[in-house]
Scaffold this active site. Sequence first.
Site, PDB file in Angstrom:
ATOM      1  N   ALA A 186      -9.114 -30.050 -17.127  1.00 29.88           N
ATOM      2  CA  ALA A 186      -9.868 -28.922 -16.556  1.00 29.88           C
ATOM      3  C   ALA A 186     -11.281 -28.764 -17.114  1.00 29.88           C
ATOM      4  O   ALA A 186     -11.940 -27.767 -16.822  1.00 29.88           O
ATOM      5  CB  ALA A 186      -9.098 -27.611 -16.686  1.00 29.88           C
ATOM      6  N   ALA A 187     -11.760 -29.742 -17.880  1.00 32.26           N
ATOM      7  CA  ALA A 187     -13.137 -29.632 -18.401  1.00 32.26           C
ATOM      8  C   ALA A 187     -14.129 -29.626 -17.235  1.00 32.26           C
ATOM      9  O   ALA A 187     -15.066 -28.819 -17.195  1.00 32.26           O
ATOM     10  CB  ALA A 187     -13.438 -30.789 -19.342  1.00 32.26           C
ATOM     11  N   GLY A 188     -13.904 -30.515 -16.264  1.00 32.98           N
ATOM     12  CA  GLY A 188     -14.786 -30.555 -15.091  1.00 32.98           C
ATOM     13  C   GLY A 188     -14.651 -29.279 -14.267  1.00 32.98           C
ATOM     14  O   GLY A 188     -15.632 -28.765 -13.729  1.00 32.98           O
ATOM     15  N   ASP A 189     -13.435 -28.771 -14.158  1.00 28.84           N
ATOM     16  CA  ASP A 189     -13.223 -27.524 -13.409  1.00 28.84           C
ATOM     17  C   ASP A 189     -13.961 -26.377 -14.087  1.00 28.84           C
ATOM     18  O   ASP A 189     -14.566 -25.527 -13.432  1.00 28.84           O
ATOM     19  CB  ASP A 189     -11.726 -27.189 -13.345  1.00 28.84           C
ATOM     20  CG  ASP A 189     -10.929 -28.280 -12.647  1.00 28.84           C
ATOM     21  OD1 ASP A 189     -11.516 -28.977 -11.797  1.00 28.84           O
ATOM     22  OD2 ASP A 189      -9.744 -28.456 -12.978  1.00 28.84           O
TER      23      ASP A 189
HETATM   24  O1  RIB Z   1      -8.607 -30.909 -13.176  1.00 33.09           O
HETATM   25  C1  RIB Z   1      -7.368 -30.662 -13.783  1.00 33.09           C
HETATM   26  C2  RIB Z   1      -6.350 -30.332 -12.753  1.00 33.09           C
HETATM   27  O2  RIB Z   1      -6.141 -31.451 -11.921  1.00 33.09           O
HETATM   28  C3  RIB Z   1      -4.995 -29.992 -13.289  1.00 33.09           C
HETATM   29  O3  RIB Z   1      -4.855 -28.632 -13.597  1.00 33.09           O
HETATM   30  C4  RIB Z   1      -4.036 -30.510 -12.227  1.00 33.09           C
HETATM   31  O4  RIB Z   1      -3.299 -29.523 -11.602  1.00 33.09           O
HETATM   32  C5  RIB Z   1      -4.911 -31.285 -11.248  1.00 33.09           C
HETATM   33  O5  RIB Z   1      -5.194 -30.544 -10.108  1.00 33.09           O
END
Ligand code: RIB
Length: 302
Positions: free
Chosen positions: A249-252
Amino acid sequence: MMKKGILVIGSLNMDLSIDLAKMPVTGETILGRGIAYKAGGKGANQACAAGKLGGRVRMLGCVGQDEFGQKLVKSLSESGVETDYIKESRDLPTGTAVIYVDDNGDNSIVVIPGANMACDIEYLKEQDEQFHWCDYVVLQMEIPYEAVWYSVKRAKELGKMVILNPAPAPDEIPEEILSLVDYLTPNETEIIALNGKSKDDIREGAEKLLSRGVSNVIATLGDRGALLVNRYGETFYPARKVVSVDTTAAGDCFNGAMVAALAEGQSEAEAILFANIASSIAVTRKGAQESLPIREEVAVIM
Ligand code: RIB
C-alpha cells in the site's frame, strides 16, 4: 477554504497477509511465520489514505454480502471516508488478496477480484451524482477496465481532475483514455508494462506516455522517491530514508495523500512532497490500511 471533493472508484479487498523470511520459488514449500487478515484493496487503500489525512472522500466500489465486506466498509468509514454509495453484490464474495511479505519488506500479491468485478458501468451510471459532487476522480485497475474507461470519460465530461494509478498494469490503456488523464501514477514495473514491456529507462518510458497524451506522469520509484514528467520537463522528488518493514500500500498511500493535498489547495510540488512523506511512514508499519498515517504524523515531519 472548503476542501474539494475526492471520489475514489475502485477495489476493496480483504488481505490475507503472510509473513515469511523469503519468497518461495516455483515448486518450493516453505514455512511462513504468521497470517493476518487486514483491510486492503488498492481503491479502498487510496480512499483510506486521503480520508485519514483529512480529505473529503467518497468511495464507489463493490463488496459481497459477507463478513469481509462489512469489515472493509467499517474500516473505511472509521477513516473518514463516506461509504454510503458502496454496492453489495448478492452473487459474488468480497474481493480477497493473498500477500507475501518477506524480511526485506517486499511483497508479492495475488488478487481474487470477486465482487470488485460488479463495480460496473451500470452501477457507475446509477451513481452519476457522485461524479457531479466531486472535483477529483481517483482510479486504479482492480475493477473492470470498461468501468475505468467509462469513469475517466464521465469525469472529464464534467470537467473533473483525473488521477489514474495503472495498477496492476493493464496490457494497454486506449489512447483516447490516456489523453484524458491529468495524472498517471505508475511504478517502475507498470511503466515498463505500459510501454510494451520494453526495457526503456523510466524517464524515457514516462516521456513516451506523455507523447501518447497524458498531461503528467508521476513515476513512483519506491525508496528512491518520485519523478514528475510533464511538458515543462522533469522534477525528481527524493524519498525520505526509512527502514521499511512492509511496502504493501505504499503506492496507494502516495496516491491518496497526493490527492488529499491537491484537494486542499497545495501546489503540485507540495502535494508530491506530502505524498512522499506519507508513504515513507506507511512502509515502516505492517499491513495496508492500518499502516497509513494520519495528518499529524505527516505534519511533524514536513
Ligand atoms: O496495493 C496493495 C493492495 O493491492 C493490497 O491491499 C491488495 O488488496 C491489492 O489490492
